[in-house]
Design a protein around this motif. Structure first.
Motif, PDB file in Angstrom:
ATOM      1  N   ILE A   3       0.843  -1.192   0.000  1.00  0.00           N
ATOM      2  CA  ILE A   3       0.000   0.000   0.000  1.00  0.00           C
ATOM      3  C   ILE A   3       0.881   1.245   0.000  1.00  0.00           C
ATOM      4  CG2 ILE A   3      -1.735   1.318   1.290  1.00  0.00           C
ATOM      5  CD1 ILE A   3      -2.719  -1.381   2.417  1.00  0.00           C
ATOM      6  N   ARG A   4       0.728   2.057  -1.040  1.00  0.00           N
ATOM      7  CA  ARG A   4       1.469   3.320  -1.136  1.00  0.00           C
ATOM      8  C   ARG A   4       0.536   4.507  -1.266  1.00  0.00           C
ATOM      9  NH1 ARG A   4       3.608  -0.349  -4.436  1.00  0.00           N
ATOM     10  NH2 ARG A   4       2.495   0.569  -6.203  1.00  0.00           N
ATOM     11  N   THR A   5      -0.573   4.309  -1.969  1.00  0.00           N
ATOM     12  CA  THR A   5      -1.528   5.399  -2.191  1.00  0.00           C
ATOM     13  C   THR A   5      -2.860   5.036  -1.551  1.00  0.00           C
ATOM     14  OG1 THR A   5      -2.183   4.446  -4.321  1.00  0.00           O
ATOM     15  CG2 THR A   5      -0.418   6.091  -4.335  1.00  0.00           C
ATOM     16  N   VAL A   6      -3.463   6.017  -0.892  1.00  0.00           N
ATOM     17  CA  VAL A   6      -4.691   5.792  -0.130  1.00  0.00           C
ATOM     18  C   VAL A   6      -5.766   6.780  -0.585  1.00  0.00           C
ATOM     19  CG1 VAL A   6      -5.744   5.748   2.170  1.00  0.00           C
ATOM     20  CG2 VAL A   6      -3.348   5.043   1.870  1.00  0.00           C
ATOM     21  N   GLY A   7      -6.949   6.273  -0.824  1.00  0.00           N
ATOM     22  CA  GLY A   7      -8.103   7.127  -1.091  1.00  0.00           C
ATOM     23  C   GLY A   7      -8.998   7.141   0.136  1.00  0.00           C
ATOM     24  N   VAL A   8      -9.509   8.306   0.477  1.00  0.00           N
ATOM     25  CA  VAL A   8     -10.437   8.442   1.599  1.00  0.00           C
ATOM     26  C   VAL A   8     -11.697   9.107   1.068  1.00  0.00           C
ATOM     27  CG1 VAL A   8     -10.837   9.404   3.890  1.00  0.00           C
ATOM     28  CG2 VAL A   8      -8.535   8.667   3.245  1.00  0.00           C
ATOM     29  N   ILE A   9     -12.832   8.459   1.266  1.00  0.00           N
ATOM     30  CA  ILE A   9     -14.105   9.012   0.790  1.00  0.00           C
ATOM     31  C   ILE A   9     -14.878   9.581   1.970  1.00  0.00           C
ATOM     32  CG2 ILE A   9     -16.286   8.517  -0.364  1.00  0.00           C
ATOM     33  CD1 ILE A   9     -14.905   6.254  -1.828  1.00  0.00           C
ATOM     34  N   GLY A  10     -15.161  10.869   1.912  1.00  0.00           N
ATOM     35  CA  GLY A  10     -15.858  11.561   2.988  1.00  0.00           C
ATOM     36  C   GLY A  10     -14.907  12.521   3.681  1.00  0.00           C
ATOM     37  N   ALA A  11     -15.230  13.819   3.635  1.00  0.00           N
ATOM     38  CA  ALA A  11     -14.341  14.842   4.202  1.00  0.00           C
ATOM     39  C   ALA A  11     -14.850  15.350   5.543  1.00  0.00           C
ATOM     40  CB  ALA A  11     -14.191  16.008   3.214  1.00  0.00           C
ATOM     41  N   GLY A  12     -15.710  14.571   6.187  1.00  0.00           N
ATOM     42  CA  GLY A  12     -16.214  14.968   7.502  1.00  0.00           C
ATOM     43  C   GLY A  12     -15.198  14.687   8.591  1.00  0.00           C
ATOM     44  N   THR A  13     -15.685  14.631   9.822  1.00  0.00           N
ATOM     45  CA  THR A  13     -14.802  14.478  10.980  1.00  0.00           C
ATOM     46  C   THR A  13     -13.911  13.248  10.864  1.00  0.00           C
ATOM     47  OG1 THR A  13     -16.409  15.584  12.400  1.00  0.00           O
ATOM     48  CG2 THR A  13     -14.745  14.233  13.481  1.00  0.00           C
ATOM     49  N   MET A  14     -14.484  12.104  10.521  1.00  0.00           N
ATOM     50  CA  MET A  14     -13.695  10.880  10.437  1.00  0.00           C
ATOM     51  C   MET A  14     -12.795  10.897   9.204  1.00  0.00           C
ATOM     52  SD  MET A  14     -14.477   9.418  13.182  1.00  0.00           S
ATOM     53  CE  MET A  14     -13.567   7.897  12.942  1.00  0.00           C
ATOM     54  N   GLY A  15     -13.335  11.307   8.081  1.00  0.00           N
ATOM     55  CA  GLY A  15     -12.563  11.292   6.842  1.00  0.00           C
ATOM     56  C   GLY A  15     -11.341  12.183   6.890  1.00  0.00           C
ATOM     57  N   ASN A  16     -11.509  13.418   7.400  1.00  0.00           N
ATOM     58  CA  ASN A  16     -10.332  14.291   7.423  1.00  0.00           C
ATOM     59  C   ASN A  16      -9.303  13.810   8.439  1.00  0.00           C
ATOM     60  OD1 ASN A  16     -10.602  15.877   9.994  1.00  0.00           O
ATOM     61  ND2 ASN A  16     -12.452  16.680   9.030  1.00  0.00           N
ATOM     62  N   ALA A  38     -16.889  21.234   1.667  1.00  0.00           N
ATOM     63  CA  ALA A  38     -16.510  20.270   2.712  1.00  0.00           C
ATOM     64  C   ALA A  38     -15.032  19.923   2.602  1.00  0.00           C
ATOM     65  CB  ALA A  38     -17.360  19.012   2.601  1.00  0.00           C
ATOM     66  N   LEU A  39     -14.528  19.831   1.392  1.00  0.00           N
ATOM     67  CA  LEU A  39     -13.107  19.544   1.189  1.00  0.00           C
ATOM     68  C   LEU A  39     -12.241  20.697   1.692  1.00  0.00           C
ATOM     69  CD1 LEU A  39     -13.334  17.959  -2.368  1.00  0.00           C
ATOM     70  CD2 LEU A  39     -12.671  16.769  -0.271  1.00  0.00           C
ATOM     71  N   GLU A  40     -12.680  21.922   1.437  1.00  0.00           N
ATOM     72  CA  GLU A  40     -11.938  23.094   1.920  1.00  0.00           C
ATOM     73  C   GLU A  40     -11.922  23.126   3.444  1.00  0.00           C
ATOM     74  OE1 GLU A  40     -13.626  26.539   0.119  1.00  0.00           O
ATOM     75  OE2 GLU A  40     -13.145  25.912  -1.925  1.00  0.00           O
ATOM     76  N   ARG A  41     -13.070  22.830   4.052  1.00  0.00           N
ATOM     77  CA  ARG A  41     -13.122  22.798   5.519  1.00  0.00           C
ATOM     78  C   ARG A  41     -12.219  21.702   6.074  1.00  0.00           C
ATOM     79  NH1 ARG A  41     -18.674  23.631   4.538  1.00  0.00           N
ATOM     80  NH2 ARG A  41     -19.104  21.415   4.855  1.00  0.00           N
ATOM     81  N   ALA A  42     -12.184  20.571   5.373  1.00  0.00           N
ATOM     82  CA  ALA A  42     -11.354  19.464   5.825  1.00  0.00           C
ATOM     83  C   ALA A  42      -9.879  19.852   5.832  1.00  0.00           C
ATOM     84  CB  ALA A  42     -11.567  18.247   4.925  1.00  0.00           C
ATOM     85  N   LEU A  43      -9.425  20.518   4.776  1.00  0.00           N
ATOM     86  CA  LEU A  43      -8.028  20.944   4.720  1.00  0.00           C
ATOM     87  C   LEU A  43      -7.708  21.953   5.818  1.00  0.00           C
ATOM     88  CD1 LEU A  43      -7.363  21.289   0.872  1.00  0.00           C
ATOM     89  CD2 LEU A  43      -6.510  19.525   2.430  1.00  0.00           C
ATOM     90  N   GLN A  44      -8.652  22.839   6.088  1.00  0.00           N
ATOM     91  CA  GLN A  44      -8.449  23.796   7.176  1.00  0.00           C
ATOM     92  C   GLN A  44      -8.370  23.085   8.522  1.00  0.00           C
ATOM     93  OE1 GLN A  44     -11.774  26.459   6.727  1.00  0.00           O
ATOM     94  NE2 GLN A  44     -11.001  27.344   4.823  1.00  0.00           N
ATOM     95  N   THR A  45      -9.224  22.083   8.723  1.00  0.00           N
ATOM     96  CA  THR A  45      -9.212  21.307   9.970  1.00  0.00           C
ATOM     97  C   THR A  45      -7.892  20.557  10.125  1.00  0.00           C
ATOM     98  OG1 THR A  45     -11.618  21.038   9.926  1.00  0.00           O
ATOM     99  CG2 THR A  45     -10.360  19.469  11.259  1.00  0.00           C
ATOM    100  N   ILE A  46      -7.435  19.940   9.041  1.00  0.00           N
ATOM    101  CA  ILE A  46      -6.167  19.203   9.075  1.00  0.00           C
ATOM    102  C   ILE A  46      -5.010  20.153   9.373  1.00  0.00           C
ATOM    103  CG2 ILE A  46      -4.526  17.897   7.667  1.00  0.00           C
ATOM    104  CD1 ILE A  46      -7.010  16.714   6.202  1.00  0.00           C
ATOM    105  N   ASP A  47      -5.029  21.325   8.750  1.00  0.00           N
ATOM    106  CA  ASP A  47      -3.974  22.309   8.987  1.00  0.00           C
ATOM    107  C   ASP A  47      -3.916  22.717  10.457  1.00  0.00           C
ATOM    108  OD1 ASP A  47      -2.031  24.287   7.631  1.00  0.00           O
ATOM    109  OD2 ASP A  47      -3.282  25.598   8.838  1.00  0.00           O
ATOM    110  N   ARG A  48      -5.080  22.977  11.051  1.00  0.00           N
ATOM    111  CA  ARG A  48      -5.118  23.363  12.470  1.00  0.00           C
ATOM    112  C   ARG A  48      -4.665  22.208  13.361  1.00  0.00           C
ATOM    113  NH1 ARG A  48     -10.104  25.684  10.880  1.00  0.00           N
ATOM    114  NH2 ARG A  48     -11.230  23.934  11.825  1.00  0.00           N
ATOM    115  N   SER A  49      -5.080  21.001  13.022  1.00  0.00           N
ATOM    116  CA  SER A  49      -4.702  19.835  13.819  1.00  0.00           C
ATOM    117  C   SER A  49      -3.193  19.609  13.782  1.00  0.00           C
ATOM    118  CB  SER A  49      -5.430  18.594  13.298  1.00  0.00           C
ATOM    119  OG  SER A  49      -5.063  17.442  14.018  1.00  0.00           O
TER     120      SER A  49
END
Length: 284
Positions: A3-16, A38-49
């Motif tokens: 496994i080298r590449t991962v896809g994640v479906i869903g940009a909510g709390t669990m997905g991000n 939702a994708l933009e919010r996810a990136l912002q959440t990841i950045d803050r985390s």
């Protein structure tokens, strides 16, 4: 299976959260959602985390930038074509998950692993939606994903040993600990946890104690790090109700009857932290 590449479906709390831990571990991640906002919010959440981890000196600034660089976002499922592993983290609704697995099955290679982050639905039933059900596995992360160390791995009746082994190695690679669980409604942790939370809602509903005192009692009397009603707000009351409904239907046992107050709060849109109101109020 490598496994080298991962896809994640869903940009909510669990997905991000899943996207973050995979990217931080060095995997190339494609995060998919039907909603660009939702994708933009996810990136912002990841950045803050990731910022919090840098501030706590658990992560270097360069490592943070590298993790962010490992994530790309898209609204197109077709972008998952080259993924070695796809983790479905959509809402806890069986028709949604079945539909997604059918779609993923048509996009990825026959060797790719399809994982579902369901917290209660039968992996055997979900795997049956795939033309290659032996490569489908339950990979149940816990909220908040960047903090919680556990992942439940649940094989369906069809899941083969190669898929199980690859999933186990992947969980180790993202610095989590896996436990192996037999396919049964709610699996192991939620089979214990969610009915306990449901009982706390009954205690509140019957006026035995306030929400604050219920949570304080469980924290001080049982050494829980967070009270059951505060945890319910964190998980999402709609998710808890969905899990209780699965238990009630699967086991045909009245002890799994969802608390009427839980159902009423979901009907009112009081879903917990994500809606700003649950058993507690969360100002914007």
């Amino acid at each position: 299976m490598s496994i080298r590449t991962v896809g994640v479906i869903g940009a909510g709390t669990m997905g991000n959260g899943i996207a973050q831990v995979c990217a931080a571990a060095g995997f190339q991640v494609t995060l998919v959602d039907i909603n660009e906002a939702a994708l933009e919010r996810a990136l912002q959440t990841i950045d803050r985390s990731l910022d919090r981890l840098v501030q706590k000196e658990k992560l270097g600034s360069e490592d943070k930038q590298q993790a962010l660089g490992n994530i790309r976002t898209t609204t197109e499922l077709a972008a998952l074509e080259s993924a070695d592993l796809v983790i479905e983290a959509a809402s806890e609704a069986e028709p949604v998950k079945l539909s997604l697995i059918r779609q993923i099955d048509e996009i990825v290679s026959a060797q790719a692993i399809i994982a579902t982050n369901t917290s209660s639905i039968s992996i055997t039933r979900l795997a049956a939606a795939s033309n290659n059900p032996e490569r489908v596995i339950g990979m149940h992360f816990f909220n908040p994903v960047p903090v919680m160390a556990l992942v439940e791995l649940i094989g369906g009746l069809q899941t083969n040993e190669a898929t199980r082994q690859a999933a186990t190695e992947f969980v180790s690679d993202i610095h989590k600990t896996a436990i192996t669980v037999r396919n049964s409604a709610g699996f192991a942790v939620n089979r214990i946890l969610v009915p306990m939370i449901n009982e706390a809602v009954f205690v509140l509903q019957e006026g035995i104690a306030s929400a604050e005192d219920i949570d304080l009692g469980m924290r001080l009397g049982c050494s829980h790090p967070i009270g059951p009603l505060a945890l319910a707000d964190l998980i999402g009351l709609d998710t808890l109700l969905a899990v209780m409904d699965v238990f009630y239907t699967s086991f045909n046992d009245s002890k799994y009857r969802p608390a009427p107050l839980l159902r009423e709060m979901v009907e009112a849109g009081y879903l917990g932290r994500k809606s700003g109101q649950g058993f507690y109020h969360y100002p914007a």
